[in-house]
Design an enzyme around this catalytic site. Structure first.
Site, PDB file in Angstrom:
ATOM      1  N   SER A 141      -9.989   0.710   0.038  1.00  0.00           N
ATOM      2  CA  SER A 141      -9.820  -0.499  -0.779  1.00  0.00           C
ATOM      3  C   SER A 141      -9.106  -1.620  -0.028  1.00  0.00           C
ATOM      4  O   SER A 141      -9.255  -2.789  -0.387  1.00  0.00           O
ATOM      5  CB  SER A 141      -9.052  -0.160  -2.057  1.00  0.00           C
ATOM      6  OG  SER A 141      -7.813   0.464  -1.759  1.00  0.00           O
ATOM      7  N   ASP A 181       1.364  -2.445  -8.229  1.00  0.00           N
ATOM      8  CA  ASP A 181       0.533  -2.251  -7.037  1.00  0.00           C
ATOM      9  C   ASP A 181       1.280  -2.838  -5.849  1.00  0.00           C
ATOM     10  O   ASP A 181       1.344  -4.054  -5.668  1.00  0.00           O
ATOM     11  CB  ASP A 181      -0.820  -2.943  -7.206  1.00  0.00           C
ATOM     12  CG  ASP A 181      -1.725  -2.774  -5.977  1.00  0.00           C
ATOM     13  OD1 ASP A 181      -1.267  -2.183  -4.982  1.00  0.00           O
ATOM     14  OD2 ASP A 181      -2.877  -3.247  -6.014  1.00  0.00           O
ATOM     15  N   HIS A 206      -1.984  -3.002  -2.163  1.00  0.00           N
ATOM     16  CA  HIS A 206      -2.942  -4.074  -1.883  1.00  0.00           C
ATOM     17  C   HIS A 206      -2.223  -5.411  -1.799  1.00  0.00           C
ATOM     18  O   HIS A 206      -1.010  -5.490  -2.028  1.00  0.00           O
ATOM     19  CB  HIS A 206      -4.022  -4.087  -2.960  1.00  0.00           C
ATOM     20  CG  HIS A 206      -4.757  -2.785  -3.064  1.00  0.00           C
ATOM     21  ND1 HIS A 206      -4.430  -1.815  -3.990  1.00  0.00           N
ATOM     22  CD2 HIS A 206      -5.787  -2.290  -2.338  1.00  0.00           C
ATOM     23  CE1 HIS A 206      -5.226  -0.774  -3.832  1.00  0.00           C
ATOM     24  NE2 HIS A 206      -6.060  -1.038  -2.845  1.00  0.00           N
TER      25      HIS A 206
END
Length: 435
Positions: free
Chosen positions: A153, A401, A404
């Site tokens: 990702s 998160d 990312h």
């Protein structure tokens, strides 16, 4: 009546005559010199200077944040991966609220992140300056080519960043392709794609298996991207995070060992994940080399090093990333795990370079983002991976998160360095723009 001319009249006449005479004669006298200069001038242009002149005409760079932001593209001493983050009032390279290709959970602005300071930092290498991204230059170097991001990702995160940067100049068209996302820039016949392959090799994520364990075949390259490999001109490999979760590893059709599987009733040998990660990367690079035999087109392969996360606490136990500014150099050391993965990646790329010497048309490099990414704990979505998480007050538990990166944000720098790597290859005679 006789007219006489006094000495004063002669002086007055001479003041008028001589400058006018010089005005007429001077261009005639200088003409041979001008012609000689015009004849000799092209001899002073080197190949690198000519290409830099071409880039300047193709797309003038945006105004820099500093008058000292001068960069020589083909300077071999420039190390883009060693430096510091400096404040830059210029701001982001694109509008995060209008770029439609950003994954929602990475669009921190539209999700209500209240602070914007993280948008105003720029990476400053120690030995040189990193130019701002030039979309037109990137597309010129990508003309008639296929550039593919393969991995996890974070690979998609960088891919989305690049799409937004390029979309400010030319709008891409989505192309249907089973098992991957393709975008085509018709203006330059350039294709960008991203392939989901978190192990690079063949494997199944535990979530898809309804299990708590990944299954990974370390000697089989993932067919999703392997089957399209021959049509790729530049491959960026990006992986690592998925190897640090419970897994069973296979090699030559049998179990090699496992990671943290003792609690699942399996009698496999614990082998950690460093050796499996190395084997997976080596198998992928070897396969690229093998597929080059008999091929005419050149190919570049770039391995992006591990991108550290910044959880304060465990990611699955309400860990957060609340810091609002970058770390200073030396303020926080890179973790042991991150350093070891980075070391493995660099070693395997160096090994691949040695093997590739037997073949023509394949080049390996490292996009070493580990240090510059480790200094940006402020660049993650944090709680704003979800829209307006505190709109109704502060909940007891908020998912964060810290892996990312917000778009726009710190990850855009990776693509700025990528462009400089491509430009350097072109200047070194790899003929990227002529394939």
């Amino acid at each position: 009546m006789k007219t006489t001319t006094s000495k004063y009249d002669s002086v007055s006449l001479s003041k008028t005559f001589h400058p006018y005479t010089l005005h007429l004669l001077l261009p005639i006298a200088l003409l041979p010199i001008v012609l000689l200069c015009l004849y000799l001038y092209p001899l002073y242009l080197t190949k690198s200077q000519a290409k830099e002149h071409h880039y300047a005409n193709v797309s003038p760079p945006p105004p820099s944040h500093s008058v000292n932001d001068i960069h020589k593209v083909d300077d071999p001493s420039c190390d883009y991966f060693n430096g510091k983050w400096i404040h830059d009032k210029t701001g982001p390279l694109y509008n995060g609220t209008t770029c439609v290709t950003i994954k929602e959970s990475h669009n921190c602005i539209t999700h209500g992140r209240p602070d914007s300071n993280y948008l105003y930092y720029r990476w400053k290498p120690t030995q040189c300056n990193l130019p701002r991204f030039e979309p037109n230059t990137f597309l010129q170097l990508s003309k008639n080519k296929h550039i593919s991001f393969v991995g996890d990702s974070i690979a998609r995160n960088q891919f989305d960043s690049l799409l937004c940067m390029l979309s400010s100049l030319s709008k891409p068209r989505p192309v249907h392709h089973k098992g991957s996302r393709w975008w085509h820039f018709e203006s330059h016949n350039a294709t960008l794609s991203v392939y989901w392959s978190p192990f690079l090799v063949q494997g199944n994520e535990r979530s898809k298996l309804g299990s708590s364990l990944n299954t990974i075949h370390l000697d089989r390259v993932n067919g999703k991207w392997e089957k399209d490999m021959d049509g790729m001109d530049l491959i960026l490999l990006s992986f690592g995070n998925w190897f640090n979760v419970p897994s069973v590893y296979y090699e030559n059709g049998s179990v090699l060992g496992c990671l943290n599987c003792s609690g699942y009733g399996l009698n496999h040998t614990e082998v950690g994940f460093y050796v499996p990660l190395r084997k997976a990367l080596r198998a992928s690079l070897n396969r690229i080399i093998e597929r080059r035999v008999g091929k005419k087109n050149e190919i570049g392969v770039i391995v992006r090093t591990f991108s550290p996360s910044h959880f304060d606490g465990d990611w699955d136990k309400a860990g957060t990333c609340s810091k609002k500014e970058p770390y200073e150099n030396g303020e926080k050391e890179i973790g042991e795990m991150e350093s070891e993965i980075r070391r493995i990646e660099i070693e395997e790329v160096e090994n691949a370079k040695v093997k590739a010497k037997e073949f023509e048309g394949v080049r390996f490099e490292v996009l070493d983002v580990t240090e510059l990414a480790s200094l940006r704990p402020d660049g993650h979505p944090g709680a704003y991976m979800n829209p307006f998480p505190f709109e109704n007050g502060v909940p007891e538990r908020v998912q964060n998160d810290c892996v990312h990166w917000c778009l726009p944000g710190a990850i855009d720098t990776w693509n700025e360095i990528l462009l400089e790597m491509m430009r350097k290859w072109d200047l070194e005679g790899q003929e990227w723009s002529e394939l």
